[in-house]
Write a protein that holds these residues in place. Structure first.
Motif, PDB file in Angstrom:
ATOM      1  N   ARG A   1      32.643 -15.120   6.288  1.00 22.52           N
ATOM      2  CA  ARG A   1      31.650 -14.034   6.345  1.00 22.52           C
ATOM      3  C   ARG A   1      31.511 -13.452   7.742  1.00 22.52           C
ATOM      4  O   ARG A   1      30.528 -12.792   8.050  1.00 22.52           O
ATOM      5  CB  ARG A   1      30.309 -14.539   5.820  1.00 22.52           C
ATOM      6  N   GLY A   2      32.498 -13.720   8.578  1.00 25.25           N
ATOM      7  CA  GLY A   2      32.516 -13.126   9.914  1.00 25.25           C
ATOM      8  C   GLY A   2      31.587 -13.807  10.906  1.00 25.25           C
ATOM      9  O   GLY A   2      31.378 -13.321  12.017  1.00 25.25           O
ATOM     10  N   ARG A   3      31.023 -14.963  10.520  1.00 31.86           N
ATOM     11  CA  ARG A   3      30.066 -15.646  11.397  1.00 31.86           C
ATOM     12  C   ARG A   3      30.796 -16.615  12.333  1.00 31.86           C
ATOM     13  O   ARG A   3      31.873 -17.125  11.989  1.00 31.86           O
ATOM     14  CB  ARG A   3      29.049 -16.426  10.563  1.00 31.86           C
ATOM     15  N   ILE A   4      30.179 -16.898  13.463  1.00 37.53           N
ATOM     16  CA  ILE A   4      30.794 -17.820  14.420  1.00 37.53           C
ATOM     17  C   ILE A   4      30.382 -19.244  14.055  1.00 37.53           C
ATOM     18  O   ILE A   4      29.182 -19.564  14.054  1.00 37.53           O
ATOM     19  CB  ILE A   4      30.343 -17.489  15.866  1.00 37.53           C
ATOM     20  N   PRO A   5      31.356 -20.120  13.763  1.00 38.37           N
ATOM     21  CA  PRO A   5      30.989 -21.510  13.449  1.00 38.37           C
ATOM     22  C   PRO A   5      30.498 -22.252  14.702  1.00 38.37           C
ATOM     23  O   PRO A   5      31.057 -22.076  15.779  1.00 38.37           O
ATOM     24  CB  PRO A   5      32.315 -22.123  12.944  1.00 38.37           C
ATOM     25  N   VAL A   6      29.442 -23.029  14.531  1.00 40.37           N
ATOM     26  CA  VAL A   6      28.908 -23.835  15.648  1.00 40.37           C
ATOM     27  C   VAL A   6      28.594 -25.245  15.143  1.00 40.37           C
ATOM     28  O   VAL A   6      28.414 -25.443  13.935  1.00 40.37           O
ATOM     29  CB  VAL A   6      27.598 -23.236  16.240  1.00 40.37           C
ATOM     30  N   ASP A   7      28.480 -26.199  16.090  1.00 40.28           N
ATOM     31  CA  ASP A   7      28.048 -27.547  15.706  1.00 40.28           C
ATOM     32  C   ASP A   7      26.519 -27.624  15.830  1.00 40.28           C
ATOM     33  O   ASP A   7      25.859 -26.609  16.084  1.00 40.28           O
ATOM     34  CB  ASP A   7      28.783 -28.616  16.539  1.00 40.28           C
ATOM     35  N   SER A   8      25.974 -28.834  15.694  1.00 37.73           N
ATOM     36  CA  SER A   8      24.513 -28.933  15.669  1.00 37.73           C
ATOM     37  C   SER A   8      23.894 -28.639  17.049  1.00 37.73           C
ATOM     38  O   SER A   8      22.677 -28.486  17.161  1.00 37.73           O
ATOM     39  CB  SER A   8      24.090 -30.316  15.181  1.00 37.73           C
ATOM     40  N   ASP A   9      24.723 -28.581  18.100  1.00 39.22           N
ATOM     41  CA  ASP A   9      24.210 -28.206  19.426  1.00 39.22           C
ATOM     42  C   ASP A   9      24.520 -26.742  19.745  1.00 39.22           C
ATOM     43  O   ASP A   9      24.432 -26.321  20.899  1.00 39.22           O
ATOM     44  CB  ASP A   9      24.823 -29.107  20.512  1.00 39.22           C
ATOM     45  N   TYR A  10      24.911 -25.982  18.718  1.00 31.72           N
ATOM     46  CA  TYR A  10      25.228 -24.542  18.849  1.00 31.72           C
ATOM     47  C   TYR A  10      26.456 -24.291  19.722  1.00 31.72           C
ATOM     48  O   TYR A  10      26.604 -23.225  20.296  1.00 31.72           O
ATOM     49  CB  TYR A  10      23.983 -23.756  19.348  1.00 31.72           C
ATOM     50  N   ARG A  11      27.353 -25.320  19.814  1.00 38.82           N
ATOM     51  CA  ARG A  11      28.599 -25.150  20.566  1.00 38.82           C
ATOM     52  C   ARG A  11      29.662 -24.578  19.638  1.00 38.82           C
ATOM     53  O   ARG A  11      29.813 -25.045  18.499  1.00 38.82           O
ATOM     54  CB  ARG A  11      29.093 -26.505  21.102  1.00 38.82           C
ATOM     55  N   THR A  12      30.380 -23.576  20.109  1.00 44.39           N
ATOM     56  CA  THR A  12      31.500 -23.042  19.328  1.00 44.39           C
ATOM     57  C   THR A  12      32.717 -23.931  19.589  1.00 44.39           C
ATOM     58  O   THR A  12      32.634 -24.903  20.352  1.00 44.39           O
ATOM     59  CB  THR A  12      31.838 -21.605  19.767  1.00 44.39           C
ATOM     60  N   SER A  13      33.855 -23.531  19.019  1.00 44.15           N
ATOM     61  CA  SER A  13      35.072 -24.318  19.244  1.00 44.15           C
ATOM     62  C   SER A  13      35.589 -24.148  20.676  1.00 44.15           C
ATOM     63  O   SER A  13      36.449 -24.899  21.116  1.00 44.15           O
ATOM     64  CB  SER A  13      36.150 -23.887  18.248  1.00 44.15           C
ATOM     65  N   ALA A  14      35.066 -23.176  21.430  1.00 45.78           N
ATOM     66  CA  ALA A  14      35.538 -22.954  22.799  1.00 45.78           C
ATOM     67  C   ALA A  14      34.596 -23.631  23.791  1.00 45.78           C
ATOM     68  O   ALA A  14      33.372 -23.421  23.739  1.00 45.78           O
ATOM     69  CB  ALA A  14      35.610 -21.453  23.091  1.00 45.78           C
ATOM     70  N   GLU A  15      35.155 -24.395  24.677  1.00 42.30           N
ATOM     71  CA  GLU A  15      34.387 -25.136  25.696  1.00 42.30           C
ATOM     72  C   GLU A  15      33.438 -24.195  26.456  1.00 42.30           C
ATOM     73  O   GLU A  15      33.856 -23.129  26.929  1.00 42.30           O
ATOM     74  CB  GLU A  15      35.428 -25.753  26.655  1.00 42.30           C
TER      75      GLU A  15
END
Ligand code: FAD
Length: 465
Positions: free
Chosen positions: A291-305
């Motif tokens: 759906r075009g959304r940016i995936p994040v983990d539970s700390d709102y970190r994306t896949s990019a450092e």
């Protein structure tokens, strides 16, 4: 031109981004917030929550003055609409609040940069503004929000087929209007224009209005809005629209019918999609979901450092308070403070009259999640304050776990539901039981006594029914 690195660069100054920037500055970070529009506050302050509520308030007063006060023994004659003035007032409300954000940035030492931001590799943000520059940042927070979804075959033209943005500033009251989508935005703006004199017809693909809301209360709201003149068709969609000089012809498909209908204007309010246009996600290897959304983990970190994301651009309900809480939690987590968002306690509200406000699980949702439930209901008809105000429509419904008595969800249809739901959100946040709510003293005479009574009703102990 290169500068010493910021601790945090926030992209987007909507409620997610600007709140995150302020909280980060409070936590001692050196922060810049980049916003492509000249006005701060994002969708919410400029073309969302605030202008829509300003118009809802004004149009409600117009409707009351046009006849709603008669029951109180107040005769008003010669009521006239000055739409231009109403719109200017809305503009002043928006202006004051967006300028307020600029003031808060100043006070908290947040650098406000105007221009379009683009990721340019790890720790780098390019700013295309009056003066283009590359900023270096230890961390980047993406808070670029969302944009209206366009319906295939019913493309926006900004005049006859419009999104909520244009529907907030019509220069004339449309004689008739089709609203596609009976979610919060469609119903709120449909209500505004219906109150101001437009004949409003609403089509909704789902089999209830406010899809996802408690079905019983959604049905009551539909009846109430119907009495106010809005016409509803469920399981119905707009297939195509052809705009001409004097109107727009829409082909509409229901469960058993197909029709071609003419309207002055069509408001498409079928939802919003995450906005990441031109952001350069590819430069840092971030891929969006289906759906075009940016995936994040539970700390709102994306896949990019070092790159985080919050608000409408990530999964979850597209709500200003959700974006704000995520902004605070994300930067607190960056600073090693225990940030937290309880998604079960995020209220959602439809600011129609009556208002529909919910927090936690619906009755059906709780059952599908495997809970055995007890339900307590209390109608405003039996509440003294509601009677004084003449606002007796609606009820409060509390869904509690049958074994633990824990409040799983609260649903309010009625005047001031948007204020009443705050107590319920606190109850859900603190895992309160229905008994806790029922035992809390509620001042008399207030609408909030209906909350206490609904909590008592969970065990059949309501007093005033
Ligand atoms: P946004 O508010 O969308 O802000 C994102 C910002 O990022 C924008 O200012 C945008 O210009 C900027 N931006 C984007 N890309 C870039 C870039 N590359 N560089 C620089 N800047 C960029 N929610 C509620 O909770 N209550 C309501 O009553 C309510 N009513 C609404 C009514 C309407 C008509 C609409 C449309 C929405 C409403 N919402 C409401 C939803 C609410 O507005 C959003 O959930 C909220 O604004 C999301 O906040 P955000 O910070 O994630 O994004």
């Amino acid at each position: 031109m290169s500068q010493s690195p910021y601790d945090l660069v926030v992209i987007g100054a909507g409620p997610g981004g600007y709140v995150a920037a302020i909280r980060a500055a409070q936590l001692g970070m050196r922060v810049a917030c980049i916003e492509k529009d000249h006005s701060l506050g994002g969708t919410c302050l400029n073309v969302g929550c605030i202008p829509s509520k300003a118009l809802l308030e004004s149009s409600e007063l117009f409707a009351e003055a046009s006849g709603g006060l008669a029951a109180h023994g107040i005769r008003v004659s010669g009521v006239e609409l000055d739409l231009d003035k109403m719109m200017k007032r809305k503009g002043r409300v928006v202006n004051a609040l967006t300028k307020g954000v600029a003031g808060l940035f100043k006070k908290n030492g947040v650098d406000h940069l105007v221009g379009k931001a683009r990721l340019a590799g790890p720790g780098k943000v390019e700013l295309e503004g009056e003066e283009s520059q590359t900023l270096e940042a230890k961390r980047i927070l993406i808070a670029t929000g969302s944009a209206p979804i366009e319906l295939p075959g019913v493309a926006f033209d900004g005049e006859r087929v419009v999104s909520s943005t244009e529907a907030l500033c019509f220069e004339n009251v449309p004689e008739n209007m089709l609203v596609v989508g009976a979610g919060a935005i469609g119903l709120e703006l449909g209500s505004v224009w219906a109150r101001l004199g437009s004949k409003v017809s609403v089509v909704e693909l789902a089999d209830q209005i406010v899809p996802g809301a408690d079905r019983e209360l959604a049905e009551l709201l539909e009846r109430s809005l119907h009495k106010q003149g809005l016409r509803f068709r469920l399981q119905t969609s707009a297939q195509s629209a052809e705009a001409g000089t004097s109107g727009v012809r829409v082909s509409i498909k229901g469960p058993d019918t197909e029709s071609h209908e003419d309207y002055d204007v069509v408001l498409v309010a079928v939802g919003r999609k995450a906005y990441t246009d031109g952001l350069g996600l590819d430069t840092v290897g971030i891929t969006t979901d289906e759906r075009g959304r940016i995936p994040v983990d539970s700390d709102y970190r994306t896949s990019a450092e070092g790159i985080h994301a919050i608000g409408d651009v990530i999964a979850g309900p597209m709500l200003a308070h959700k974006a704000e809480e995520e902004g605070v939690a994300a930067v607190e987590k960056m600073a090693g403070v225990a940030g937290h968002v309880n998604y079960d306690a995020v209220a959602s509200i439809v600011y129609t009259f009556p208002e529909l406000a919910s927090v936690g699980m619906s009755e059906d949702g709780a059952r599908s999640a495997g809970h055995e439930v007890k339900v307590g209901k209390f109608p405003f008809m039996a509440n003294g304050r509601a009677r004084c105000a003449g606002h007796t429509e609606g009820m409060i419904k509390i869904v509690a776990d049958a074994t633990t008595d824990r409040v799983l969800g609260v649903h309010v249809l009625g005047a001031s539901a948007s204020e009443l739901i705050a107590e319920a959100a606190v109850a859900v946040e603190f895992s309160a039981t229905a008994e806790d709510l029922a035992r809390s003293v509620h001042a008399h005479p207030t609408l909030s006594e209906a909350m206490k009574e609904a909590a008592l009703a969970v065990d059949g102990r309501q007093i005033h029914m």
